[in-house]
Scaffold this motif. Structure first.
Motif, PDB file in Angstrom:
ATOM      1  N   ARG A  17       0.845  -1.403   0.163  1.00  0.00           N
ATOM      2  CA  ARG A  17      -0.081   0.079   0.185  1.00  0.00           C
ATOM      3  C   ARG A  17       0.876   1.289   0.079  1.00  0.00           C
ATOM      4  O   ARG A  17       1.858   1.438   0.763  1.00  0.00           O
ATOM      5  CB  ARG A  17      -0.978   0.056   1.190  1.00  0.00           C
ATOM      6  CG  ARG A  17      -2.107  -1.077   1.116  1.00  0.00           C
ATOM      7  CD  ARG A  17      -3.257  -0.630   2.004  1.00  0.00           C
ATOM      8  NE  ARG A  17      -4.326  -1.311   1.827  1.00  0.00           N
ATOM      9  CZ  ARG A  17      -5.206  -1.088   0.858  1.00  0.00           C
ATOM     10  NH1 ARG A  17      -5.070  -0.024   0.260  1.00  0.00           N
ATOM     11  NH2 ARG A  17      -6.493  -1.903   0.434  1.00  0.00           N
ATOM     12  N   PHE A  18       0.616   2.068  -1.251  1.00  0.00           N
ATOM     13  CA  PHE A  18       1.383   3.259  -1.049  1.00  0.00           C
ATOM     14  C   PHE A  18       0.759   4.368  -0.231  1.00  0.00           C
ATOM     15  O   PHE A  18       1.559   5.392   0.493  1.00  0.00           O
ATOM     16  CB  PHE A  18       1.454   3.854  -2.517  1.00  0.00           C
ATOM     17  CG  PHE A  18       1.957   2.788  -3.534  1.00  0.00           C
ATOM     18  CD1 PHE A  18       3.295   3.140  -3.968  1.00  0.00           C
ATOM     19  CD2 PHE A  18       1.221   1.835  -4.185  1.00  0.00           C
ATOM     20  CE1 PHE A  18       3.754   2.213  -4.935  1.00  0.00           C
ATOM     21  CE2 PHE A  18       1.665   0.865  -5.075  1.00  0.00           C
ATOM     22  CZ  PHE A  18       2.944   1.275  -5.608  1.00  0.00           C
ATOM     23  N   ASP A  19      -0.668   4.342  -0.194  1.00  0.00           N
ATOM     24  CA  ASP A  19      -1.544   5.446   0.862  1.00  0.00           C
ATOM     25  C   ASP A  19      -2.736   4.829   0.893  1.00  0.00           C
ATOM     26  O   ASP A  19      -3.054   3.614   0.588  1.00  0.00           O
ATOM     27  CB  ASP A  19      -1.186   6.401   0.119  1.00  0.00           C
ATOM     28  CG  ASP A  19      -1.579   6.708  -1.525  1.00  0.00           C
ATOM     29  OD1 ASP A  19      -2.489   5.990  -2.003  1.00  0.00           O
ATOM     30  OD2 ASP A  19      -0.910   7.389  -2.084  1.00  0.00           O
ATOM     31  N   TYR A  23      -2.277   0.805  -4.454  1.00  0.00           N
ATOM     32  CA  TYR A  23      -2.098  -0.398  -3.878  1.00  0.00           C
ATOM     33  C   TYR A  23      -1.532  -1.340  -4.869  1.00  0.00           C
ATOM     34  O   TYR A  23      -1.899  -1.125  -5.835  1.00  0.00           O
ATOM     35  CB  TYR A  23      -2.917  -1.025  -3.005  1.00  0.00           C
ATOM     36  CG  TYR A  23      -4.335  -1.275  -3.627  1.00  0.00           C
ATOM     37  CD1 TYR A  23      -4.662  -2.396  -4.346  1.00  0.00           C
ATOM     38  CD2 TYR A  23      -5.367  -0.288  -3.377  1.00  0.00           C
ATOM     39  CE1 TYR A  23      -5.856  -2.634  -4.746  1.00  0.00           C
ATOM     40  CE2 TYR A  23      -6.738  -0.523  -3.770  1.00  0.00           C
ATOM     41  CZ  TYR A  23      -6.607  -1.667  -4.598  1.00  0.00           C
ATOM     42  OH  TYR A  23      -8.225  -1.976  -4.962  1.00  0.00           O
ATOM     43  N   LEU A  24      -0.701  -2.225  -4.583  1.00  0.00           N
ATOM     44  CA  LEU A  24      -0.288  -3.203  -5.496  1.00  0.00           C
ATOM     45  C   LEU A  24      -1.074  -4.584  -4.888  1.00  0.00           C
ATOM     46  O   LEU A  24      -1.105  -5.041  -3.859  1.00  0.00           O
ATOM     47  CB  LEU A  24       1.200  -3.377  -5.490  1.00  0.00           C
ATOM     48  CG  LEU A  24       1.928  -2.700  -5.991  1.00  0.00           C
ATOM     49  CD1 LEU A  24       3.490  -2.490  -5.757  1.00  0.00           C
ATOM     50  CD2 LEU A  24       1.598  -2.034  -7.496  1.00  0.00           C
ATOM     51  N   GLU A  25      -1.468  -5.416  -6.039  1.00  0.00           N
ATOM     52  CA  GLU A  25      -1.955  -6.691  -5.736  1.00  0.00           C
ATOM     53  C   GLU A  25      -1.233  -7.717  -6.411  1.00  0.00           C
ATOM     54  O   GLU A  25      -0.846  -7.511  -7.650  1.00  0.00           O
ATOM     55  CB  GLU A  25      -3.501  -6.592  -6.335  1.00  0.00           C
ATOM     56  CG  GLU A  25      -4.515  -5.819  -5.259  1.00  0.00           C
ATOM     57  CD  GLU A  25      -5.895  -5.986  -5.945  1.00  0.00           C
ATOM     58  OE1 GLU A  25      -6.769  -6.473  -5.159  1.00  0.00           O
ATOM     59  OE2 GLU A  25      -6.138  -5.662  -7.061  1.00  0.00           O
ATOM     60  N   LEU A  26      -1.064  -8.946  -5.805  1.00  0.00           N
ATOM     61  CA  LEU A  26      -0.597 -10.176  -6.576  1.00  0.00           C
ATOM     62  C   LEU A  26      -1.569 -11.195  -6.845  1.00  0.00           C
ATOM     63  O   LEU A  26      -2.130 -11.625  -5.807  1.00  0.00           O
ATOM     64  CB  LEU A  26       0.697 -10.672  -5.897  1.00  0.00           C
ATOM     65  CG  LEU A  26       1.313 -11.688  -6.341  1.00  0.00           C
ATOM     66  CD1 LEU A  26       2.274 -11.309  -7.720  1.00  0.00           C
ATOM     67  CD2 LEU A  26       2.475 -12.046  -5.131  1.00  0.00           C
ATOM     68  N   LYS A  27      -1.558 -11.685  -8.005  1.00  0.00           N
ATOM     69  CA  LYS A  27      -2.675 -12.928  -8.344  1.00  0.00           C
ATOM     70  C   LYS A  27      -1.678 -14.060  -8.660  1.00  0.00           C
ATOM     71  O   LYS A  27      -0.969 -14.061  -9.623  1.00  0.00           O
ATOM     72  CB  LYS A  27      -3.160 -12.500  -9.341  1.00  0.00           C
ATOM     73  CG  LYS A  27      -4.700 -13.496  -9.807  1.00  0.00           C
ATOM     74  CD  LYS A  27      -5.451 -12.859 -10.923  1.00  0.00           C
ATOM     75  CE  LYS A  27      -6.426 -14.203 -11.347  1.00  0.00           C
ATOM     76  NZ  LYS A  27      -7.255 -13.889 -12.457  1.00  0.00           N
ATOM     77  N   ASP A  39      -5.244   2.739  -8.563  1.00  0.00           N
ATOM     78  CA  ASP A  39      -5.543   4.036  -7.948  1.00  0.00           C
ATOM     79  C   ASP A  39      -6.848   4.466  -8.007  1.00  0.00           C
ATOM     80  O   ASP A  39      -7.310   4.468  -9.015  1.00  0.00           O
ATOM     81  CB  ASP A  39      -4.572   4.899  -8.777  1.00  0.00           C
ATOM     82  CG  ASP A  39      -4.663   6.553  -8.139  1.00  0.00           C
ATOM     83  OD1 ASP A  39      -5.642   6.819  -7.510  1.00  0.00           O
ATOM     84  OD2 ASP A  39      -3.751   7.126  -8.381  1.00  0.00           O
ATOM     85  N   THR A  40      -7.638   4.105  -6.976  1.00  0.00           N
ATOM     86  CA  THR A  40      -9.003   4.349  -6.762  1.00  0.00           C
ATOM     87  C   THR A  40      -9.442   5.785  -6.929  1.00  0.00           C
ATOM     88  O   THR A  40     -10.354   6.064  -7.899  1.00  0.00           O
ATOM     89  CB  THR A  40      -9.522   3.997  -5.574  1.00  0.00           C
ATOM     90  OG1 THR A  40      -8.825   4.577  -4.295  1.00  0.00           O
ATOM     91  CG2 THR A  40      -9.190   2.606  -5.257  1.00  0.00           C
ATOM     92  N   ILE A  41      -8.643   6.713  -6.841  1.00  0.00           N
ATOM     93  CA  ILE A  41      -9.042   8.172  -6.984  1.00  0.00           C
ATOM     94  C   ILE A  41      -8.843   8.373  -8.583  1.00  0.00           C
ATOM     95  O   ILE A  41      -9.883   9.092  -9.000  1.00  0.00           O
ATOM     96  CB  ILE A  41      -8.137   9.261  -6.206  1.00  0.00           C
ATOM     97  CG1 ILE A  41      -8.495   9.163  -4.900  1.00  0.00           C
ATOM     98  CG2 ILE A  41      -8.158  10.538  -6.597  1.00  0.00           C
ATOM     99  CD1 ILE A  41      -7.770   9.925  -3.814  1.00  0.00           C
ATOM    100  N   ARG A  42      -8.025   8.140  -9.484  1.00  0.00           N
ATOM    101  CA  ARG A  42      -7.654   8.090 -10.624  1.00  0.00           C
ATOM    102  C   ARG A  42      -8.314   7.161 -11.504  1.00  0.00           C
ATOM    103  O   ARG A  42      -8.387   7.533 -12.927  1.00  0.00           O
ATOM    104  CB  ARG A  42      -6.322   8.460 -10.977  1.00  0.00           C
ATOM    105  CG  ARG A  42      -5.542   9.524 -10.213  1.00  0.00           C
ATOM    106  CD  ARG A  42      -4.141   9.823 -11.092  1.00  0.00           C
ATOM    107  NE  ARG A  42      -3.374  10.798 -10.403  1.00  0.00           N
ATOM    108  CZ  ARG A  42      -2.833  11.041  -9.123  1.00  0.00           C
ATOM    109  NH1 ARG A  42      -2.653   9.844  -8.489  1.00  0.00           N
ATOM    110  NH2 ARG A  42      -2.254  11.953  -8.877  1.00  0.00           N
TER     111      ARG A  42
END
Length: 219
Positions: A17-19, A23-27, A39-42
Motif C-alpha cells: 500500500r502506497f497510501d 496499492y499493488l495486488e499479486l494474483k 489508484d482508486t481516485i484516478r
C-alpha cells in the motif's frame, strides 16, 4: 460441470500500500504471479507484470505518485510508470560499470532499500546508491533545442542532439561511478545528485511488501 470440478481462480492479495487509494495486488500461488496496480481516485487499474512476479523483500518506501517504480525479488531491473500508473515500461541498470568489480547492476544480496520520492528512484546497496535522473528533460536536447556540445579526448567536438538524446528521464538507473564518461552526465537532470537517500517524512504507506505464501490453499 459442477463448481467443485471447475478450475479454481488463483488468490489475489494486496502486497503493498502506497497510501489510502493506491496499492499493488499479486494474483497467484506461492507469492508469484501477476502484479496489478490500482489508484482508486484516478480510476487506474493496470498490470505492470503479467506473470512470474515475486515481491521485493527489502525496505520499500514510495510516496511518489506520478513516477512509480517497482522492482522484484531478484532486483534485476525496474518496472516504471511516468504517468501515475497508466502505462508501464521495463528499465535496466546502466550498461556501464556501476560496481567496483565492473558489474553493471547491484547484486541482490547487497541491496538494502528502494525509495521513490519526488518522482525519482533511489536503490541503496551496501556500498552504492543507484538513482534515476531528476524528473525532467534537459531543454537543450528537446526538439528545437541547440544540443549539448562536448569534447572528446582527441579534441574533436561533438554535439548531443535531440535526435539521439540518450535515455529519457526516469528510464535508467546509475551510480555516480556509472555516470562517469557517459553523455548522460552532460544533462542538467543528472547534475548534483545526492550521495544519500533523501529523508521521507510522514509516509503513510507500508515500508515493506507483504505476501502470504499459503493464500488460496486449503487449510
Amino acid at each position: 460441470m459442477n463448481s467443485l470440478a471447475q478450475a479454481k481462480e488463483p488468490p489475489v492479495q494486496v502486497v503493498y500500500r502506497f497510501d489510502d487509494h493506491r496499492y499493488l495486488e499479486l494474483k497467484g500461488y506461492d507469492c508469484e504471479g501477476e502484479l496489478w496496480y490500482t489508484d482508486t481516485i484516478r480510476g487506474i487499474h493496470t498490470e505492470p507484470v503479467s506473470q512470474f512476479y515475486r515481491i521485493f523483500t527489502r525496505k520499500f518506501v514510495h510516496p511518489s505518485e506520478r513516477y512509480i517504480a517497482i522492482t522484484g525479488w531478484g532486483v534485476g531491473g525496474f518496472i516504471v510508470s511516468r504517468d501515475h500508473g497508466q502505462t508501464w515500461q521495463s528499465v535496466g541498470f546502466s550498461p556501464g560499470p556501476n560496481e567496483p568489480n565492473g558489474d553493471d547492476y547491484a547484486p541482490r544480496e547487497d541491496v538494502t532499500s528502494f525509495t521513490v520520492v519526488n518522482d525519482q528512484g533511489f536503490l541503496q546497496t551496501k556500498h552504492s546508491l543507484y538513482t534515476s535522473s531528476k524528473p525532467f528533460e534537459d531543454p537543450r536536447i528537446l526538439p528545437g533545442g541547440p544540443g549539448i556540445p562536448y569534447t572528446l579526448e582527441n579534441g574533436k567536438v561533438q554535439v548531443l542532439e535531440a535526435q539521439y538524446p540518450g535515455e529519457a528521464w526516469g528510464m535508467v538507473y546509475m551510480t555516480k561511478l556509472g555516470l562517469e564518461g557517459t553523455t548522460q552526465i552532460l544533462k542538467t537532470n543528472w547534475q548534483n545528485l545526492p550521495d544519500h537517500v533523501p529523508e521521507v517524512k510522514n509516509y503513510q504507506g507500508w515500508d515493506h511488501m507483504r505476501c502470504a505464501m499459503d493464500a488460496g490453499k486449503a487449510k
